[in-house]
Design an enzyme around this catalytic site. Structure first.
Site, PDB file in Angstrom:
ATOM      1  N   CYS A  58       1.041  -0.843   0.081  1.00 42.62           N
ATOM      2  CA  CYS A  58      -0.042  -0.038  -0.202  1.00 42.62           C
ATOM      3  C   CYS A  58       0.983   1.221  -0.193  1.00 42.62           C
ATOM      4  O   CYS A  58       1.768   1.130   0.675  1.00 42.62           O
ATOM      5  CB  CYS A  58      -0.780   0.510   1.278  1.00 42.62           C
ATOM      6  SG  CYS A  58      -1.802  -1.606   1.364  1.00 42.62           S
TER       7      CYS A  58
ATOM      8  N   HIS B  24      12.545 -35.653 -15.677  1.00 40.25           N
ATOM      9  CA  HIS B  24      12.223 -35.883 -14.543  1.00 40.25           C
ATOM     10  C   HIS B  24      11.315 -35.383 -14.637  1.00 40.25           C
ATOM     11  O   HIS B  24      10.204 -35.352 -13.632  1.00 40.25           O
ATOM     12  CB  HIS B  24      13.111 -35.943 -13.333  1.00 40.25           C
ATOM     13  CG  HIS B  24      14.464 -37.025 -13.553  1.00 40.25           C
ATOM     14  ND1 HIS B  24      14.808 -38.111 -13.613  1.00 40.25           N
ATOM     15  CD2 HIS B  24      15.543 -35.546 -13.819  1.00 40.25           C
ATOM     16  CE1 HIS B  24      16.263 -37.521 -13.570  1.00 40.25           C
ATOM     17  NE2 HIS B  24      16.474 -36.530 -14.085  1.00 40.25           N
TER      18      HIS B  24
ATOM     19  N   LYS C  55       9.468 -12.839 -14.808  1.00 40.03           N
ATOM     20  CA  LYS C  55       9.209 -11.911 -15.379  1.00 40.03           C
ATOM     21  C   LYS C  55       7.917 -12.465 -16.352  1.00 40.03           C
ATOM     22  O   LYS C  55       6.770 -11.830 -16.450  1.00 40.03           O
ATOM     23  CB  LYS C  55       9.900 -11.679 -16.353  1.00 40.03           C
ATOM     24  CG  LYS C  55      11.482 -11.124 -15.888  1.00 40.03           C
ATOM     25  CD  LYS C  55      11.079  -9.669 -15.557  1.00 40.03           C
ATOM     26  CE  LYS C  55      11.106  -9.529 -14.273  1.00 40.03           C
ATOM     27  NZ  LYS C  55      11.581  -9.679 -13.039  1.00 40.03           N
TER      28      LYS C  55
ATOM     29  N   TRP D 107      -3.002  -2.663  -1.515  1.00 38.10           N
ATOM     30  CA  TRP D 107      -3.006  -3.523  -1.927  1.00 38.10           C
ATOM     31  C   TRP D 107      -3.438  -4.308  -1.010  1.00 38.10           C
ATOM     32  O   TRP D 107      -3.054  -4.624   0.308  1.00 38.10           O
ATOM     33  CB  TRP D 107      -1.907  -4.173  -2.175  1.00 38.10           C
ATOM     34  CG  TRP D 107      -1.150  -5.116  -2.913  1.00 38.10           C
ATOM     35  CD1 TRP D 107      -0.797  -5.550  -4.040  1.00 38.10           C
ATOM     36  CD2 TRP D 107      -1.119  -6.602  -1.914  1.00 38.10           C
ATOM     37  NE1 TRP D 107      -0.637  -6.801  -4.105  1.00 38.10           N
ATOM     38  CE2 TRP D 107      -0.677  -7.687  -2.956  1.00 38.10           C
ATOM     39  CE3 TRP D 107      -0.958  -6.908  -0.639  1.00 38.10           C
ATOM     40  CZ2 TRP D 107      -0.393  -8.995  -2.823  1.00 38.10           C
ATOM     41  CZ3 TRP D 107      -0.679  -8.598  -0.683  1.00 38.10           C
ATOM     42  CH2 TRP D 107      -0.249  -9.452  -0.828  1.00 38.10           C
TER      43      TRP D 107
ATOM     44  N   LYS E 194       4.873  -4.141  -6.331  1.00 34.29           N
ATOM     45  CA  LYS E 194       6.363  -3.974  -6.086  1.00 34.29           C
ATOM     46  C   LYS E 194       7.129  -3.780  -4.368  1.00 34.29           C
ATOM     47  O   LYS E 194       7.689  -4.616  -4.828  1.00 34.29           O
ATOM     48  CB  LYS E 194       6.878  -2.877  -6.623  1.00 34.29           C
ATOM     49  CG  LYS E 194       7.995  -2.046  -6.776  1.00 34.29           C
ATOM     50  CD  LYS E 194       8.689  -2.003  -7.927  1.00 34.29           C
ATOM     51  CE  LYS E 194       9.744  -2.328  -8.583  1.00 34.29           C
ATOM     52  NZ  LYS E 194      10.297  -3.095  -9.212  1.00 34.29           N
TER      53      LYS E 194
ATOM     54  N   GLU F 100      14.184 -17.148 -13.327  1.00 36.37           N
ATOM     55  CA  GLU F 100      13.807 -15.342 -13.113  1.00 36.37           C
ATOM     56  C   GLU F 100      12.903 -15.273 -14.900  1.00 36.37           C
ATOM     57  O   GLU F 100      12.451 -14.474 -14.672  1.00 36.37           O
ATOM     58  CB  GLU F 100      15.190 -14.166 -14.237  1.00 36.37           C
ATOM     59  CG  GLU F 100      14.877 -12.764 -14.064  1.00 36.37           C
ATOM     60  CD  GLU F 100      13.825 -12.159 -12.592  1.00 36.37           C
ATOM     61  OE1 GLU F 100      13.412 -12.884 -11.678  1.00 36.37           O
ATOM     62  OE2 GLU F 100      14.029 -11.311 -13.338  1.00 36.37           O
TER      63      GLU F 100
ATOM     64  N   ASN G 239      -0.670   1.053   6.221  1.00 38.95           N
ATOM     65  CA  ASN G 239       0.394   0.353   5.110  1.00 38.95           C
ATOM     66  C   ASN G 239       0.312  -0.932   6.141  1.00 38.95           C
ATOM     67  O   ASN G 239       0.973  -0.352   7.471  1.00 38.95           O
ATOM     68  CB  ASN G 239       0.986   1.077   4.809  1.00 38.95           C
ATOM     69  CG  ASN G 239       1.750  -0.026   4.010  1.00 38.95           C
ATOM     70  OD1 ASN G 239       1.872  -0.697   4.159  1.00 38.95           O
ATOM     71  ND2 ASN G 239       3.289   0.516   3.615  1.00 38.95           N
ATOM     72  N   GLY G 240      -0.070  -1.900   6.079  1.00 45.37           N
ATOM     73  CA  GLY G 240       0.293  -3.193   7.131  1.00 45.37           C
ATOM     74  C   GLY G 240      -1.060  -3.694   7.583  1.00 45.37           C
ATOM     75  O   GLY G 240      -1.462  -4.013   6.986  1.00 45.37           O
TER      76      GLY G 240
ATOM     77  N   GLU H  96       4.499 -12.949 -14.574  1.00 46.97           N
ATOM     78  CA  GLU H  96       4.125 -11.803 -14.058  1.00 46.97           C
ATOM     79  C   GLU H  96       3.613 -10.479 -14.871  1.00 46.97           C
ATOM     80  O   GLU H  96       1.996 -10.194 -14.560  1.00 46.97           O
ATOM     81  CB  GLU H  96       4.815 -10.371 -13.187  1.00 46.97           C
ATOM     82  CG  GLU H  96       5.970 -11.343 -11.936  1.00 46.97           C
ATOM     83  CD  GLU H  96       7.498 -10.537 -11.320  1.00 46.97           C
ATOM     84  OE1 GLU H  96       7.010  -9.797 -10.587  1.00 46.97           O
ATOM     85  OE2 GLU H  96       8.337 -10.575 -12.409  1.00 46.97           O
TER      86      GLU H  96
ATOM     87  N   ARG I 138       2.909  -0.033  -5.292  1.00 49.57           N
ATOM     88  CA  ARG I 138       2.898  -0.337  -4.046  1.00 49.57           C
ATOM     89  C   ARG I 138       1.661  -1.178  -3.418  1.00 49.57           C
ATOM     90  O   ARG I 138       1.516  -1.459  -3.144  1.00 49.57           O
ATOM     91  CB  ARG I 138       3.490   0.076  -2.315  1.00 49.57           C
ATOM     92  CG  ARG I 138       4.932   1.485  -2.699  1.00 49.57           C
ATOM     93  CD  ARG I 138       4.152   2.409  -1.890  1.00 49.57           C
ATOM     94  NE  ARG I 138       3.823   1.736  -0.679  1.00 49.57           N
ATOM     95  CZ  ARG I 138       5.584   0.962   0.167  1.00 49.57           C
ATOM     96  NH1 ARG I 138       6.600   1.100  -0.971  1.00 49.57           N
ATOM     97  NH2 ARG I 138       5.320   0.426   1.263  1.00 49.57           N
TER      98      ARG I 138
HETATM   99  C1  G6P Z   1       7.858  -8.596  -4.992  1.00 46.31           C
HETATM  100  C2  G6P Z   1       8.073  -7.809  -6.459  1.00 46.31           C
HETATM  101  C3  G6P Z   1       9.170  -8.225  -7.621  1.00 46.31           C
HETATM  102  C4  G6P Z   1      10.321  -8.507  -6.139  1.00 46.31           C
HETATM  103  C5  G6P Z   1       9.936  -9.183  -5.109  1.00 46.31           C
HETATM  104  C6  G6P Z   1      11.246  -8.972  -3.894  1.00 46.31           C
HETATM  105  O1  G6P Z   1       7.475  -9.968  -5.515  1.00 46.31           O
HETATM  106  O2  G6P Z   1       7.149  -7.655  -7.274  1.00 46.31           O
HETATM  107  O3  G6P Z   1       9.856  -7.401  -8.552  1.00 46.31           O
HETATM  108  O4  G6P Z   1      11.588  -9.003  -6.704  1.00 46.31           O
HETATM  109  O5  G6P Z   1       8.558  -8.064  -4.281  1.00 46.31           O
HETATM  110  O6  G6P Z   1      11.393  -7.489  -3.924  1.00 46.31           O
HETATM  111  P1  G6P Z   1      12.993  -6.900  -2.942  1.00 46.31           P
HETATM  112  O7  G6P Z   1      12.250  -5.084  -3.148  1.00 46.31           O
HETATM  113  O8  G6P Z   1      12.986  -6.897  -1.594  1.00 46.31           O
HETATM  114  O9  G6P Z   1      13.911  -6.860  -3.788  1.00 46.31           O
END
Ligand code: G6P
Length: 612
Positions: A2, A508, A489, A74, A607, A485, A100-101, A492, A27
């Site tokens: 948030c 496997h 990506k 969020w 994020k 990764e 937020n929290g 997401e 956020r």
């Molecule tokens: C969220 C973001 C990712 C990020 C992860 C860890 O899931 O969407 O992009 O890799 O958090 O975040 P950090 O800020 O700790 O790298």
């Protein structure tokens, strides 16, 4: 997560708050809302969806007021809806709050309040906390500030809250524990936000509020207190950030801008540290703690998401170059399973935001157990940076696209320099290899530039495969985490199911998925696993799978076998991930784009994940 924004001062609060919320949408964007105090009248507007939808819904409403708070959500407690959107109002209508929290013991408090006749209009823990404050205020005939202090001592969980009341129409009361809060100091005005991006265009002087502090914020006054009601001296920091860094700069999306920024951001990360001509790597955080690293019986890397993938690559690098055993842990698992931490173990925390709750809490408990914490963080002054004993910033600049791109390559650049510096000091790599890898690393920004020069081929491939329902990403060695990764990506950004796997392990299980419809992305650059991965490609082709390969420019074998190829310049395998990940970032971007999705704000994601 948030995002929260607050303003008190001579300006109209609404435009400041809306602009700030848009900057904080990374956020969360399930709903948003504002509360404005105008001549003793509290106006609260909220709406499910993005901030733009809120803006539309308030057209023609009374948006005046020189004090206000705003929130972009969020969802945790309660589905995304108008009803659950913040700000919330207390039962009397006198108080309004954003949060937020997560308040973990809200059920118990809610029951107490229900038995006293309170009723609730939302499903949120925030409304419970707000009415709890109001109840304490009533029962003790005290100020809002005092009631808040009493309430905070009873609650369990994380919070950053902003509270306004029509009893004190100039003042925002704020408090934090576990969720970030920055206060911008202007001339006769104050700005409050989850990070500095909503503040930057008004002032560069900020105060980062610490956990367990309460801030009483008026246009001309900022008072910080601890929960014991003792005044604290605010520590004013100067922001080292420009407005341009948080704007799109001509790109259609932040994600695309951030992908294209990588030649500069990697260069910035290496600048002043990687001194190839003198054979030195200048990293104060490592230099001052070299003994701790050299003698470490074990290194534990703690991270989440994309940062966890950078950690996996670091495991390969540190084990190879420094001969120190490395474990890579999901922060959320590490903290709950009572891990064994030996004397001398070093913990490396990797985080773009420096605010990820699971990583933060994992580190707090490891720190209590006596571990040495080294932070690899992008956000300067963030909670993880401050909690670490030492660290190295990635200097990737503000990353706004929810899917992490430039922060990942920044992390890899820092981790590579760390491994080289420690390995050389420890004597586990010789001077020739050390110098060779330094030179290779120095050449990376130019090589990334080469990949980014023409992306039309990747765009074409994305359009060709955009309707696939599943993808498999395979790699070996250093390229295995790159495959993970790449899959993350794509998931997401495009909502296509994708799995990353070690290419050999594919036999496997995942090979059962292969048919003529399944695109299989091989990260197959020229390295010591090359011959093996060529065989893996053949295994997929034999089962009619569609092969898309990331291959080394000049390779004649893989391009001949694959249906589609994305080329990257040649590089030593230790640093090849810095190149091989770039086409995968672009592939997911263009697939998301071709599907008409909001690549900067994919559904359900945020994020900065500041809830555990
Ligand atoms: C969220 C973001 C990712 C990020 C992860 C860890 O899931 O969407 O992009 O890799 O958090 O975040 P950090 O800020 O700790 O790298």
């Amino acid at each position: 997560m948030c995002g929260i924004v607050g303003y008190t001062g001579p300006r109209e609060a609404y435009p400041v708050i809306i602009k700030g919320l848009k900057r904080l949408e990374y956020r969360g964007y399930d709903s948003s809302g504002v509360a404005l105090l105008n001549e003793g009248k509290l106006n609260v507007y909220k709406k499910k969806g993005k901030v733009a939808e809120l803006e539309e819904s308030v057209l023609g409403k009374d948006l005046h007021g020189h004090i206000g708070i705003g929130h972009t959500r969020w969802a945790t407690h309660g589905e995304p809806s108008d009803r659950n959107a913040h700000p919330h109002q207390s039962q009397s209508g006198e108080l309004s709050m954003i949060h937020n929290g997560i308040i973990e013991n809200y059920v118990q408090i809610k029951q107490e309040l229900l038995s006293k006749g309170y009723h609730f209009t939302s499903d949120t823990d925030t409304e419970v906390l707000l009415n709890f404050i109001e109840d304490i205020k009533k029962n003790n005939s005290c100020s809002v500030e005092e009631a808040l202090r009493i309430a905070l001592k009873r609650i369990v969980g994380a919070y950053c809250i902003l509270l306004i009341s029509n009893e004190d129409p100039d003042t925002i009361i704020a408090a934090r524990k576990g969720s970030p809060l920055v206060i911008g100091i202007g001339k006769g005005e104050h700005f409050l936000a989850s990070d500095a991006s909503p503040i930057i265009e008004y002032t560069k002087e900020v105060v980062y509020v610490n956990d367990y502090e309460i801030a009483i914020v008026r246009p001309d006054e900022l008072i910080l207190k601890n929960l014991g009601n003792e005044k604290q001296t605010p520590f004013i920091t100067k922001l080292d950030m420009e407005l341009a860094a948080i704007e799109k700069g001509g790109y259609d999306h932040f994600m695309l801008k951030e992908i294209h920024e990588q030649p500069e951001t990697i260069f910035d990360c290496l600048r002043g540290r990687l001194l190839t001509s003198s054979g030195q790597i200048m990293m104060g955080g490592i230099e001052n703690n070299l003994e701790a690293f050299i003698k470490a019986p074990r290194i534990i890397i703690v991270a989440c998401g994309t940062s966890w993938h950078a950690g996996l690559i670091a495991e390969y690098m540190i084990e190879e170059l420094c001969r120190i055993p490395v474990e890579v842990e999901y922060a959320s698992e590490f903290r709950y399973r009572n891990p064994v931490i030996h004397q001398g173990d070093v913990i490396i925390a990797i985080s773009q935001s420096g605010e990820t709750a699971d990583t933060l809490v994992a580190l707090e408990s490891a720190k209590e157990k006596g571990a040495f914490i080294f932070g690899v963080v992008n956000a300067v002054g963030s909670s993880i940076a401050r909690l670490s004993h030492a660290g190295a910033y990635t200097h990737s600049g503000h990353e706004i696209g929810v899917a992490s791109t430039k922060a990942f390559t920044g992390q890899l650049a820092v981790l590579t320099m760390m491994a080289l510096k420690i390995g050389y000091a420890k004597g586990t790599i010789d001077e020739t290899r050390y110098m060779q890898l330094m030179q290779e690393l120095e050449a990376i920004p130019e090589k990334v530039k080469e990949i980014l020069k023409d992306t039309t081929n990747i765009e074409r491939i994305a359009i060709k495969y955009k309707d696939a329902t599943d993808f498999l990403f395979l790699g070996r060695g250093y390229n295995f985490p790159v495959a993970l990764e790449g899959a993350l990506k794509l998931k997401e950004i495009s909502y296509i199911h994708a799995e990353g796997y070690p290419a050999a392990e594919m036999k496997h299980g995942p090979i059962a998925l292969v048919d003529e419809k399944l695109p299989v992305v091989f990260v197959a650059t020229k390295d010591s696993y090359y011959q093996k991965i060529v065989s893996n490609v053949q295994e997929i082709k034999a089962r009619k799978g569609k092969v898309i390969a990331v291959a080394t420019a000049g390779d004649e074998i893989i391009p001949g076998m694959a249906d589609d190829v994305m080329l990257v310049p040649d590089a030593d395998e230790v640093i090849a991930p810095l190149l091989s990940v770039i086409p995968l970032q672009l592939l997911s971007y263009y697939v998301g784009l071709a599907k008409g999705l909001d690549v900067d704000k994919p559904r359900n994601l945020a994020k900065s994940v500041t809830v555990e």
